[in-house]
Design an enzyme around this catalytic site. Structure first.
Site, mmCIF file in Angstrom:
data_model
loop_
_atom_site.group_PDB
_atom_site.id
_atom_site.type_symbol
_atom_site.label_atom_id
_atom_site.label_comp_id
_atom_site.label_asym_id
_atom_site.label_seq_id
_atom_site.Cartn_x
_atom_site.Cartn_y
_atom_site.Cartn_z
ATOM 1 N N SER A 154 130.585 -49.003 83.924
ATOM 2 C CA SER A 154 131.325 -47.899 83.325
ATOM 3 C C SER A 154 131.113 -47.932 81.818
ATOM 4 O O SER A 154 130.751 -48.983 81.259
ATOM 5 C CB SER A 154 132.821 -48.038 83.642
ATOM 6 O OG SER A 154 133.599 -47.114 82.912
ATOM 7 N N TYR A 164 141.119 -52.428 84.252
ATOM 8 C CA TYR A 164 139.843 -51.890 84.739
ATOM 9 C C TYR A 164 138.718 -52.232 83.775
ATOM 10 O O TYR A 164 137.628 -52.656 84.195
ATOM 11 C CB TYR A 164 139.967 -50.382 84.914
ATOM 12 C CG TYR A 164 138.707 -49.704 85.390
ATOM 13 C CD1 TYR A 164 138.258 -49.877 86.697
ATOM 14 C CD2 TYR A 164 137.974 -48.887 84.541
ATOM 15 C CE1 TYR A 164 137.102 -49.253 87.149
ATOM 16 C CE2 TYR A 164 136.815 -48.257 84.981
ATOM 17 C CZ TYR A 164 136.387 -48.441 86.281
ATOM 18 O OH TYR A 164 135.239 -47.825 86.722
#
Length: 296
Positions: free
Chosen positions: A133, A146
């Site tokens: 990501s 996350y």
């Protein structure tokens, strides 16, 4: 020449499903791994409706039995896409929820990769791709857990790429920015499953949403297929590409940051989380909005 077999984890929805179906449409041999048996049935029916041929298997990356079965498959390209996100402050997220993010996003994929990588070594070829990501390269409030898992993926992928290069095994990362698959918005609804007294939490999670405008996911799927098939051989792949400028600037800024900057002020992303509606798409250019939002 033998056709390559692609194993895609987390293929029941979002990027994973789009990539698996896209490869199948191109005539590739695809094994689509999904977390539950009910998802096997749903995805199989959808594939049949679209006239697609692919092998759909239950593959919960945290389940040792599922990993054991996956190790019997002849995999040429592994896309570690399975993952979860749970929004919330690092001082509020319950221990079991924090640990679960690392089990799903880190330990499960790495343990799955271990024996598949050794099988690739025996064949002297293969490719391992991690769905990381943009949050693997920077970190922000309310997504810290996350981000922590994706930073770890970045470290593991870099080490693995150096360990496996002598065996002709390629490693790459895909680093999407904010895309509207439902993944980000669901992550900001997970507080509903938390135990404990809400009055003791730092934030009121009923009022918070994912603090970024989000794009349609088709671009990530298109670019990811190029990466896993080898059309694109770049190691790190930030999508959309212009966002890499922002990411690099954010990384550089940390070297000059002072610990007493902005004390007593609410961070602009916390405020935006309060102000934004879920599933918001950008009205104008995404990169300009990202620059405005992410500047310190």
């Amino acid at each position: 020449m033998k056709r390559q077999t692609y194993l895609i984890t987390g293929a029941s929805s979002g990027f994973g499903k789009g990539i698996a179906f896209g490869l199948a449409k191109a005539g590739e041999l695809v094994i689509a791994g999904v977390e539950t048996t009910s998802e096997v049935s749903v995805l199989r029916k959808e594939a049949q409706t679209q006239g697609l041929k692919l092998q759909i298997e239950k593959l919960d990356v945290t389940d040792p039995a599922d990993r054991q079965r996956a190790w019997t498959w002849d995999v040429d390209v592994l896309l570690n896409n399975a993952g979860i996100s749970e929004g919330g402050s690092l001082v509020d997220i319950p221990e079991e929820r924090l640990r679960n993010q690392f089990e799903v996003n880190i330990f499960g994929p790495i343990l799955l990769t271990q024996k598949i990588a050794k099988q690739m070594v025996k064949k002297n070829h293969g490719k391992i791709v991690f769905m990381s990501s943009a949050f693997g390269l920077m970190s922000d409030p309310l997504v810290g857990a996350y981000c922590g898992t994706k930073h770890t993926i970045e470290a593991f992928a870099e080490a693995l790429s150096k360990e496996l290069q002598e065996f002709h095994i390629q490693v790459a990362t895909i680093n999407p920015g904010p895309y509207l698959t439902g993944f980000n918005d669901r992550g900001f609804e997970m507080w509903q499953f938390w135990q404990g007294n809400p009055s003791e939490r730092l934030f009121d999670y009923e009022q918070l949403a994912f603090p970024y405008e989000q794009l349609k996911p088709e671009k990530v799927i298109e670019e990811a297929i190029k990466i896993v098939t080898g059309e694109n051989n770049q190691y790190r792949n930030v999508i959309p590409k212009p966002m890499s400028v922002v990411v690099k600037a954010r990384q550089k800024a940390l070297w000059d940051r002072k610990t007493d900057e902005h004390l007593g002020q609410r961070h602009k992303l916390v405020q935006k989380s309060l102000d934004i509606n879920p599933e918001t798409r950008p009205v104008t250019g995404l990169i300009n909005k990202i620059k405005d939002t992410l500047s310190d």
